[in-house]
Design a protein around this motif. Structure first.
Motif, PDB file in Angstrom:
ATOM      1  N   ILE A 156       0.794  -1.493  -0.301  1.00  0.00           N
ATOM      2  CA  ILE A 156       0.040   0.207   0.055  1.00  0.00           C
ATOM      3  C   ILE A 156       0.625   1.053   0.087  1.00  0.00           C
ATOM      4  CG2 ILE A 156      -1.392   1.231   1.374  1.00  0.00           C
ATOM      5  CD1 ILE A 156      -2.461  -1.399   2.468  1.00  0.00           C
ATOM      6  N   HIS A 157       2.452   1.349   0.655  1.00  0.00           N
ATOM      7  CA  HIS A 157       2.773   2.417   1.083  1.00  0.00           C
ATOM      8  C   HIS A 157       3.846   2.738  -0.662  1.00  0.00           C
ATOM      9  CE1 HIS A 157       6.621   5.170   2.189  1.00  0.00           C
ATOM     10  NE2 HIS A 157       5.461   5.090   3.216  1.00  0.00           N
ATOM     11  N   GLU A 158       4.309   1.227  -1.377  1.00  0.00           N
ATOM     12  CA  GLU A 158       4.493   1.789  -1.962  1.00  0.00           C
ATOM     13  C   GLU A 158       3.897   2.082  -3.245  1.00  0.00           C
ATOM     14  OE1 GLU A 158       6.734  -1.239  -5.800  1.00  0.00           O
ATOM     15  OE2 GLU A 158       6.549  -1.420  -3.930  1.00  0.00           O
ATOM     16  N   ALA A 159       2.289   1.937  -2.987  1.00  0.00           N
ATOM     17  CA  ALA A 159       1.745   2.394  -4.352  1.00  0.00           C
ATOM     18  C   ALA A 159       1.012   3.944  -4.432  1.00  0.00           C
ATOM     19  CB  ALA A 159      -0.008   1.373  -4.862  1.00  0.00           C
ATOM     20  N   ALA A 160       1.046   4.620  -2.955  1.00  0.00           N
ATOM     21  CA  ALA A 160       0.593   5.296  -2.556  1.00  0.00           C
ATOM     22  C   ALA A 160       2.000   6.429  -3.022  1.00  0.00           C
ATOM     23  CB  ALA A 160       0.967   5.517  -1.498  1.00  0.00           C
ATOM     24  N   SER A 161       3.070   6.063  -2.598  1.00  0.00           N
ATOM     25  CA  SER A 161       4.773   6.273  -3.089  1.00  0.00           C
ATOM     26  C   SER A 161       4.783   6.598  -4.489  1.00  0.00           C
ATOM     27  CB  SER A 161       6.118   5.664  -2.268  1.00  0.00           C
ATOM     28  OG  SER A 161       5.775   6.073  -0.988  1.00  0.00           O
ATOM     29  N   ASN A 162       4.146   6.049  -5.164  1.00  0.00           N
ATOM     30  CA  ASN A 162       4.556   6.070  -6.282  1.00  0.00           C
ATOM     31  C   ASN A 162       3.419   6.924  -7.206  1.00  0.00           C
ATOM     32  OD1 ASN A 162       6.192   3.828  -7.224  1.00  0.00           O
ATOM     33  ND2 ASN A 162       4.621   2.499  -7.414  1.00  0.00           N
ATOM     34  N   LEU A 163       2.994   7.088  -6.716  1.00  0.00           N
ATOM     35  CA  LEU A 163       1.323   9.074  -6.745  1.00  0.00           C
ATOM     36  C   LEU A 163       2.182  10.085  -6.656  1.00  0.00           C
ATOM     37  CD1 LEU A 163      -2.023   6.243  -6.540  1.00  0.00           C
ATOM     38  CD2 LEU A 163      -1.229   7.784  -8.544  1.00  0.00           C
ATOM     39  N   TRP A 164       2.771   9.389  -5.768  1.00  0.00           N
ATOM     40  CA  TRP A 164       4.143  10.815  -5.823  1.00  0.00           C
ATOM     41  C   TRP A 164       3.339  11.663  -4.013  1.00  0.00           C
ATOM     42  CZ3 TRP A 164       7.879  14.830  -6.987  1.00  0.00           C
ATOM     43  CH2 TRP A 164       8.302  13.722  -8.485  1.00  0.00           C
ATOM     44  N   PHE A 165       2.446  10.924  -3.405  1.00  0.00           N
ATOM     45  CA  PHE A 165       1.728  10.844  -2.338  1.00  0.00           C
ATOM     46  C   PHE A 165       2.425  11.313  -1.280  1.00  0.00           C
ATOM     47  CE2 PHE A 165      -2.862   8.596  -3.310  1.00  0.00           C
ATOM     48  CZ  PHE A 165      -2.659   9.257  -4.027  1.00  0.00           C
ATOM     49  N   GLY A 166       2.172  12.167  -0.630  1.00  0.00           N
ATOM     50  CA  GLY A 166       3.356  12.513   0.591  1.00  0.00           C
ATOM     51  C   GLY A 166       3.846  13.930   0.362  1.00  0.00           C
ATOM     52  N   ARG A 167       4.550  14.506  -1.207  1.00  0.00           N
ATOM     53  CA  ARG A 167       5.469  15.123  -2.171  1.00  0.00           C
ATOM     54  C   ARG A 167       4.591  16.520  -2.539  1.00  0.00           C
ATOM     55  NH1 ARG A 167       9.044  10.996  -5.114  1.00  0.00           N
ATOM     56  NH2 ARG A 167       7.392  10.322  -5.518  1.00  0.00           N
ATOM     57  N   ALA A 168       5.315  17.575  -2.321  1.00  0.00           N
ATOM     58  CA  ALA A 168       4.660  18.841  -3.492  1.00  0.00           C
ATOM     59  C   ALA A 168       4.481  18.050  -5.462  1.00  0.00           C
ATOM     60  CB  ALA A 168       5.237  19.898  -3.154  1.00  0.00           C
ATOM     61  N   LEU A 169       3.525  18.846  -5.287  1.00  0.00           N
ATOM     62  CA  LEU A 169       3.325  18.620  -6.873  1.00  0.00           C
ATOM     63  C   LEU A 169       4.212  19.406  -7.473  1.00  0.00           C
ATOM     64  CD1 LEU A 169       0.554  16.268  -7.217  1.00  0.00           C
ATOM     65  CD2 LEU A 169       2.497  15.533  -7.245  1.00  0.00           C
TER      66      LEU A 169
END
Length: 216
Positions: free
Chosen positions: A121-134
């Motif tokens: 789950i964490h890997e998928a969320a990270s791949n969507l740039w969640f937790g990072r500014a866009l």
């Protein structure tokens, strides 16, 4: 108060952003003292997003061979001495993944997340740039929000349970959530969002290239 974002799923271009309440451009000074803070662009701010996060859990379940998982919702589950309730206190009964999404059953996703595991789950969320500014363009960026650390998710079942329905420590902007859904529409291909359509210099217009696409 609220916000809306319209994005072209094919290329990540943001076509419209609306933040309410708005302000009178002819009287900006009045907005400075407004208790509703109309000068804040709520499209770029981060919030608890709730059930709109559930399709990410569903997608990871499919990738991990759990698309046929069924769960009997009785209205709540107990984990670590804590009770986590469903949105329907009487329960939904037995559900498959499709029914759980259509009825937005919380307990289904609580238990599904536990079966998937924190790392996927964490890997998928990270791949969507969640937790990072866009970075939407020079000087315009979304708030990075917050994605719980993998270590926390692995060692706190309550954090993972809350994450499964978009609550708890998770904070995301409307732009980030729009990107989740564009990735779903595109069959898992994620495009970095942008508000830039093109550039003009010395009277010559150049269309901006589509942003980077990656497998979410």
């Amino acid at each position: 108060c609220g916000a809306a974002v319209v994005m072209d799923a094919k290329n990540g271009k943001i076509r419209a952003m609306v933040s309410k309440p708005w302000y009178d451009a002819d009287n900006v000074a009045q907005a400075l003292d407004s208790e509703n803070s109309p000068l804040i662009n709520r499209v770029l701010c981060a919030y608890n997003v709730g059930s709109v996060f559930k399709p990410l859990i569903a997608a990871v379940a499919l990738e991990n061979g759990l698309g046929t998982y069924k769960h009997n919702c009785t209205g709540s589950i107990v984990n670590g001495g804590l009770t986590f309730k469903c949105n329907r206190l009487a329960g939904h009964g037995e559900l498959d993944l499709k029914e759980a999404i259509s009825k937005s059953c919380n307990t289904y996703f609580y238990t599904l997340a536990g079966k998937i595991g924190a790392q996927s789950i964490h890997e998928a969320a990270s791949n969507l740039w969640f937790g990072r500014a866009l970075d939407l363009s020079g000087g315009i960026a979304s708030n990075k929000g917050n994605l719980p650390e993998l270590y926390t998710l692995q060692n706190s079942s309550s954090t993972l349970i809350n994450l499964s329905i978009g609550q708890g420590e998770l904070l995301l902007s409307p732009v980030a959530i729009a990107n989740l859904y564009t990735a779903i529409v595109n069959g898992g291909v994620y495009r970095m969002p942008t508000v830039v359509e093109g550039f003009e210099q010395n009277g010559v217009y150049t269309k901006a290239e589509d942003n980077l696409s990656v497998e979410a």
